[in-house]
Design a protein around this motif. Structure first.
Motif, short mmCIF file in Angstrom:
data_model
loop_
_atom_site.label_atom_id
_atom_site.label_comp_id
_atom_site.label_asym_id
_atom_site.label_seq_id
_atom_site.Cartn_x
_atom_site.Cartn_y
_atom_site.Cartn_z
N CYS A 103 0.83 -1.35 0.10
CA CYS A 103 0.08 0.19 0.01
C CYS A 103 0.79 1.33 -0.09
CB CYS A 103 -0.71 -0.05 1.28
SG CYS A 103 -2.03 -1.35 1.34
N THR A 154 1.65 2.77 -3.42
CA THR A 154 0.98 3.47 -4.33
C THR A 154 0.89 4.94 -3.31
OG1 THR A 154 -0.80 2.82 -3.01
CG2 THR A 154 -0.19 1.68 -5.16
N ILE A 155 0.69 6.15 -4.34
CA ILE A 155 0.31 7.43 -3.66
C ILE A 155 -1.04 7.66 -3.62
CG2 ILE A 155 1.08 9.65 -4.33
CD1 ILE A 155 3.41 7.71 -4.27
N THR A 156 -1.22 8.19 -2.48
CA THR A 156 -2.33 8.60 -2.03
C THR A 156 -2.87 9.75 -2.66
OG1 THR A 156 -1.51 9.27 0.07
CG2 THR A 156 -2.55 7.18 0.07
N ILE A 157 -4.20 10.00 -2.83
CA ILE A 157 -4.74 11.29 -3.55
C ILE A 157 -5.58 11.79 -2.31
CG2 ILE A 157 -6.05 12.16 -5.33
CD1 ILE A 157 -3.64 11.24 -6.52
N GLY A 191 -7.87 15.49 -4.43
CA GLY A 191 -7.28 15.62 -6.05
C GLY A 191 -5.73 16.12 -6.19
N ASP A 220 2.62 13.00 -3.47
CA ASP A 220 3.91 13.27 -3.62
C ASP A 220 4.88 14.24 -3.70
OD1 ASP A 220 4.25 12.62 -7.29
OD2 ASP A 220 2.66 13.67 -5.86
N MET A 223 -6.65 6.16 -5.51
CA MET A 223 -5.22 5.75 -5.23
C MET A 223 -4.88 5.48 -6.89
SD MET A 223 -4.61 4.83 -2.13
CE MET A 223 -4.05 2.98 -1.64
N GLU A 224 -3.79 6.25 -7.45
CA GLU A 224 -3.13 6.01 -8.79
C GLU A 224 -1.68 5.92 -8.45
OE1 GLU A 224 -5.19 9.18 -11.02
OE2 GLU A 224 -2.98 9.99 -10.93
N LYS A 225 -1.09 5.66 -9.79
CA LYS A 225 0.52 5.64 -9.86
C LYS A 225 0.77 7.24 -9.85
CE LYS A 225 2.61 3.53 -12.96
NZ LYS A 225 2.18 2.64 -13.85
N ALA A 226 1.84 7.72 -9.51
CA ALA A 226 2.22 9.12 -9.59
C ALA A 226 2.25 9.44 -11.14
CB ALA A 226 3.80 9.41 -9.10
N GLY A 281 -9.32 9.70 -10.13
CA GLY A 281 -8.37 10.81 -9.58
C GLY A 281 -8.91 12.12 -9.97
N GLY A 282 -10.24 12.37 -10.07
CA GLY A 282 -10.69 13.58 -10.52
C GLY A 282 -11.88 14.19 -9.61
N ARG A 283 -11.57 14.68 -8.36
CA ARG A 283 -12.69 14.69 -7.38
C ARG A 283 -12.54 16.30 -7.34
NH1 ARG A 283 -12.61 12.39 -1.70
NH2 ARG A 283 -11.85 10.62 -2.72
N PHE A 309 -11.99 19.41 -5.75
CA PHE A 309 -11.47 19.43 -4.29
C PHE A 309 -12.27 20.65 -3.83
CE2 PHE A 309 -8.96 23.05 -5.97
CZ PHE A 309 -8.07 22.37 -6.98
#
Lengths: 212, 618
Positions: A176, A179-182, A185, A189, B1-4, B92-94, B96
């Motif tokens: 876990c 993976t980078i948390t968002i 939005g 990182d 949760m997504e890759k950078a 990934g698009g909320r 904010f």
């Protein structure tokens, strides 16, 4: 000119010649006088002597007339007995074969020393056996292919190294952390360049207890 | 949760990528033509006004959308108006600052410019790379002495030059016969020219090399593709200004013809040029901006990029016009020399007596002294005019591959200039191709479905391969006619519609106030009233009027026509498009335009179906 009555300036065996000396040589232009005419007659006679059966052509057999200011004139070649003019075809062949010599004698070229009615043979373009563009194309093509291969291979190697790395640390929790948390939005990182493992908002173990 | 998400290594790379994309072949071969057609110096007035009123606001909008949504064009626009119900929120698009509940009650998506952008970009990248292939072809041929387009080849019995080459010029012959091997009409397709096919393959390999690693490799390449053309342009400027006759061209260009300001076509063309020159609506700018840090000041970047793009156009036209001046003067003097030679030979005047300065006097004298002979010669005497030489306005491939090569062959050390020029064309073309492919690839790599199965090298490779294979159509004998079709119709109308929908979506569907607050939260700067006024009012009106104008122009013109090369006459002739070509044109325009309403309809239906499903569950 001796044979005016047999020599019609616009007869079918006569050729008009046009010289553009000033265009070709500019300031080094020489003046056209009787000596230059003599040289011209000599060159024509020389050309005719190269034709079989005409080896006995003399300078006196070449007749020049109607010299203008341009400089242009007509000439004709008579046979040794001086009673008729040589056929145009022979003269034409002779001049064509020796065109370069004639041009060279006067420092001129095909455009500035014109024989009207005698087309000049144009120089064939030098064609190399392999066109140059294919050689350059081949070189650049090979370079690009090599660069593409290198980039792909290094990408594959990088990916293999990354997938081997986390499996050595065989914690399920660590998966876990990779993976980078968002949050709202924005990926986290930017907060921590090491990959967001440590949340600086929280105190570490050491700091929870106030130091003595 | 997504890759950078990959980012640009520094903001400079982003600016260079935008410049590299925006500054393309259009700056070099379309703007000088427009300048010449619409009044020279006075064309700058509508051009600058349109830049400020239309170019900067729209560019800022696209960059802001990309940076804010952080996705390629499909995802970004899907985010602006999110789905309801079963489809779920986009990845990934909320928004904010807004909790989940408010988002799900937002308006459903009725506007889908994203997919249309991708379709237009796909068409563009299919045909655009053939220009790079032609640039490669000319570049490789520039290493010969003499340049192959400077002399005509000989005919079969070596007594004269090839007939087609005599009737046309050697540069036109090299372009139409040796490069394109063009057929007399669009119906005769001929076969694929293997030489062009090889060059196209090389062009696509080079593009693949640059986009292979995503922003990592693109970011480094754009330093070259953005900067090198300027180096070459500066070198050409210095050389161009020192050429004999350059001042004629510059004077012709910069003398303003103020009456053209009243011509509406000048204003329309200025607006169109700004619009297409910046590359709006393709999704490339959104893609580039999506790789930005959210705090990047995109307002500053938008102004910088649009100013640099326009100044490059003006700079390139200075270079072009000095070259034009040189070529026109050279041709004028050759024409004069031919007349002088003709008169000298006909009247047996002394060689060197007739010069350009006393030509008119001597003509008068000869007309009076030898009227009979003079009237014989008169039909052959051409009226040499410098004005008419300068007035031949050419645009597009004709400018680069015919007019410029003609000028270059007369310069000293022509191989060097030729290599420099085509290298610059290549850099410009590849820079634009990077943007085009980014517009296609970013949505593909963003999509979960595709990127989970294939690594991004494979996706890029597939896209390049597909485009290359389709691009082989343009290497056929009739390929240039198809190229013209794509060039004229694939992008013009759809783009206007896409950008119009973009503005309306951001201002009225998403909400200008919401967007403003999002931008402020993201970059920390308040939105200037000027941008708000432009986005909400002026720019949409401008685009609507452009759209209406083009539509009416197409409809009023009736059957569409094209220029075909006639080998027997050695010039271009106008022909009508056959029916199937017209059908393909219609398909091109429709396929990208229809994406918007069709996808909107689709999502609307899906939403209705979902709403129909939920009551039993509750």
């Amino acid at each position: 000119m001796s044979l005016k009555e047999n020599f019609k300036p616009y007869g079918e065996n006569a050729f008009k010649v046009r010289l553009s000396i000033r265009t070709a040589l500019g300031d080094n232009a020489y003046a056209w006088d009787t000596n230059e005419e003599y040289l011209f007659k000599a060159m024509v006679a020389f050309s005719m002597r190269k034709v079989p059966n005409r080896e006995t052509t003399e300078i006196s057999h070449v007749l020049v007339c109607n010299v203008t200011q341009r400089v242009s004139f007509w000439f004709v070649v008579t046979d040794p007995l001086k009673n008729h003019t040589l056929p145009a075809v022979e003269v034409q062949t002779a001049i064509r074969m020796n065109r370069n010599r004639i041009n060279g004698a006067f420092f001129l070229n095909d455009q500035t020393l014109e024989f009207l009615k005698i087309p000049s043979t144009l120089a064939p373009p030098t064609d190399p056996s392999v066109p140059i563009w294919i050689i350059i194309f081949g070189v650049i093509f090979c370079i690009v292919i090599v660069a593409v291969m290198l980039l792909i291979l290094s990408g594959i190697r990088q990916r293999r190294r990354m997938s081997k790395g986390p499996t050595e640390v065989d914690d399920s929790e660590d998966k876990c952390e990779n993976t980078i948390t968002i949050e709202n939005g924005i990926p986290c990182d930017p907060l921590d360049t090491k990959g967001g493992h440590i949340n600086d908002a929280f105190m570490t173990e050491d700091e929870r207890l106030t130091p003595l | 949760m997504e890759k950078a998400r990959p980012l640009w290594a520094n903001p400079l790379q982003f600016v260079f990528a935008c410049i590299s994309y925006a500054v393309g072949l259009g700056n070099v071969w379309r703007f000088p033509y427009l300048c010449q057609m619409y009044g020279g110096g006075s064309f700058l007035v509508p051009y600058i006004i349109m830049l400020v009123v239309e170019g900067m606001p729209l560019l800022y909008l696209e960059l802001a959308v990309g940076q804010r949504m952080r996705q390629g064009s499909i995802g970004a626009w899907r985010t602006i108006s999110p789905y309801l119900g079963g489809v779920g929120l986009p990845v990934g698009g909320r928004n904010f600052g807004q909790p989940l509940a408010t988002v799900s009650s937002a308006q459903p998506s009725r506007l889908q410019p994203g997919l249309a952008s991708v379709v237009v970009s796909f068409f563009l990248s299919t045909y655009y790379n053939i220009i790079n292939a032609w640039a490669f072809w000319y570049l490789f041929h520039s290493f010969q002495d003499p340049l192959p387009w400077s002399v005509c080849p000989l005919n079969s019995n070596r007594t004269g030059y090839d007939e087609e080459c005599e009737k046309a010029s050697s540069t036109q012959y090299f372009w139409y016969r040796k490069t394109l091997n063009i057929s007399p009409s669009i119906q005769d397709s001929g076969g694929v020219q293997w030489e062009q096919g090889l060059c196209l393959l090389l062009a696509w390999l080079v593009v693949y090399l640059c986009i292979l690693r995503g922003t990592e490799s693109t970011g480094k390449v754009v330093y070259f593709t953005a900067l090198l053309p300027y180096c070459v342009l500066i070198i050409y400027l210095v050389r161009g200004l020192t050429l004999h006759g350059a001042t004629n061209g510059l004077a012709y260009m910069f003398t303003p013809k103020l009456e053209q300001l009243a011509n509406p076509k000048a204003w329309i063309n200025a607006a169109t040029q700004i619009f297409f020159s910046l590359g709006l609506g393709f999704g490339s700018l959104i893609a580039f901006a999506s790789y930005n840090q959210p705090s990047t000041d995109c307002q500053k970047h938008a102004i910088i990029v649009s100013l640099i793009n326009s100044s490059t156009s003006i700079f390139a036209s200075v270079v072009t016009f000095s070259i034009y001046g040189f070529k026109a003067t050279f041709n004028y003097e050759s024409c004069l020399n031919k007349v002088i030679l003709l008169l000298t030979n006909s009247f047996d005047l002394e060689d060197g007596f007739l010069t350009a300065s006393n030509l008119e006097q001597v003509k008068g004298y000869l007309a009076s002294a030898f009227p009979g002979k003079y009237s014989e010669v008169l039909p052959q005497i051409r009226n040499c005019s410098l004005e008419s030489e300068l007035a031949t306005a050419v645009q597009g491939t004709g400018l680069s591959f015919i007019v410029y090569t003609e000028a270059i062959k007369n310069m000293a050390a022509s191989q060097l200039w030729s290599v420099l020029y085509f290298f610059m064309l290549l850099m410009l073309g590849i820079g634009s191709m990077l943007g085009n492919t980014a517009a296609i690839l970013t949505p593909l790599t963003d999509s979960k479905v595709i990127s989970s199965h294939l690594p991004k090298e494979a996706i890029s490779g597939l896209v390049c391969l597909v485009n290359c294979v389709i691009g082989l159509v343009f290497t056929m004998e009739a390929g240039n006619y198809w190229f013209d079709i794509f060039n004229d119709y694939a992008a013009t109308l759809p783009l206007l519609l896409i950008v119009l929908v973009e503005i309306v979506a951001v201002c009225y569907v998403f909400g200008l106030r919401r967007f403003e607050s999002d931008l402020k939260a993201m970059t920390g700067r308040t939105l200037n009233w000027y941008w708000k006024a432009m986005w909400a009012g002026v720019s949409p009106l401008l685009i609507i009027s452009l759209f209406v104008f083009y539509l009416s122009d197409y409809i009023l013109t009736g059957t569409l026509q094209y220029q075909a090369w006639d080998a027997s006459q050695g010039q271009l002739v106008t022909k009508d498009y056959p029916l199937y070509a017209l059908a393909i044109i219609g398909l091109l325009v429709a396929s990208s335009t229809m994406c918007i309403p069709l996808v909107a309809l689709g999502t609307f239906i899906v939403r209705c179906l979902k709403r129909g499903d939920t009551p039993p569950v509750a």
